[in-house]
Design an enzyme around this catalytic site. Sequence first.
Site, PDB file in Angstrom:
ATOM      1  CG  HIS A  74      -1.908  -1.156   1.213  1.00  0.00           C
ATOM      2  ND1 HIS A  74      -2.931  -1.279   0.292  1.00  0.00           N
ATOM      3  CD2 HIS A  74      -1.993  -2.251   2.016  1.00  0.00           C
ATOM      4  CE1 HIS A  74      -3.612  -2.396   0.539  1.00  0.00           C
ATOM      5  NE2 HIS A  74      -3.056  -3.007   1.569  1.00  0.00           N
TER       6      HIS A  74
ATOM      7  CG  ASP B 285      -5.710  -0.937   3.504  1.00  0.00           C
ATOM      8  OD1 ASP B 285      -6.400  -0.235   2.742  1.00  0.00           O
ATOM      9  OD2 ASP B 285      -5.822  -2.177   3.574  1.00  0.00           O
TER      10      ASP B 285
END
Length: 367
Positions: free
Chosen positions: A96, A270
């Site tokens: 991420h 996230d």
Amino acid sequence: MIVGIPKETKPDEYRVALIPAGVEEMLRHGHTVLIEKGAGLGSGISDQEYKKAGAKLIDEPKEIYDQSQLVMKVKEPLPEEYPFLREDQILFTFFHFAASKELTDAVTKTKIVAIAYETIRDEHGQHPILTPMSEVAGRMSIQEGAKYLEKPMLGRGILLGGVPGVAPAEVVIIGGGIVGTNAAKVAAGLGARVTILDISVNRLRYLDDIMPKNVVTLMSNTQNIREKVTSADLLIGAVLVEGARAPRVVTKEMVQTMKSGAVIIDVAIDQGGCVETSKPTTHSNPIYKEYDVIHYCVTNIPGAVACTSTHALTNVTLPYALEIADKGYGRAARENQAILRGVNMVKGRLTNKAVASAFDMTYSTFE
């Protein structure tokens, strides 16, 4: 190839990157598997089970990184792990990157090969590794939302499904992908009134066909979001743009119009979060209040049900990990487009266009 599985270091992260059955499969392909002692305990897997499967148990994480050519994790490396990473090493995990410039810069400097679970995409346009974790997160978002709507948890004191003669809760889900669909299934099953918003008419048409009558679909635009946020008892943020930072579709002005004690579960946190007032939280300290609205923004929601999540994750990561270990990352990426899409960094070069765009960094094609 030597494959290393360190214990996760992210707070309240109980998953592990490989189950014993995966170890056996790696050994069958001729690879060596190193497991840090205690790595599987949070998922109910003992060191003895790994040893029986043929793994070598290692005392310290640094030893894992020092010896391994391919390291498999669940979550992104934390600052204390950066010094362990070495040039040319392959790290296969959820990164991420678009949610953190600090992480992106730090990993670039290590000159490792970073292959991200979340950007692996198959020929059907699906994200096979992201999907099971999104399924878990979507279902858990309703479970957590229902809990925090309870008065002792600072919520509005509303039962999600209501009772005869009393209206159920209003659940608004922004994003009709895997997270949103699974959230809607659970919320609808509990009897809530559910609205799903998405930018794709085709997706809304599909959801309208498969969902029960207590689920309504709406086009996702600023006006509709504004109106539905105001009426929501529980708001689920489920927006995803592959590899990129999630767009902030819910502004702080919208949050201010919400009911006192309403709950926001920002599953997109996230990837930076899709609600302007969201900031990352942990399972140990999962919520905070802003504008009298409860915000639940845990960045590793599936980690709370680690036994389920670990097995589901290994089911989908193992085939790709085996291909990378068997062929090396270069050949694997050239022969499998899904793996190629997962390659985010190579030896200090950023090879994911969305991440490069997020931070105005130089993008390089994979070679």
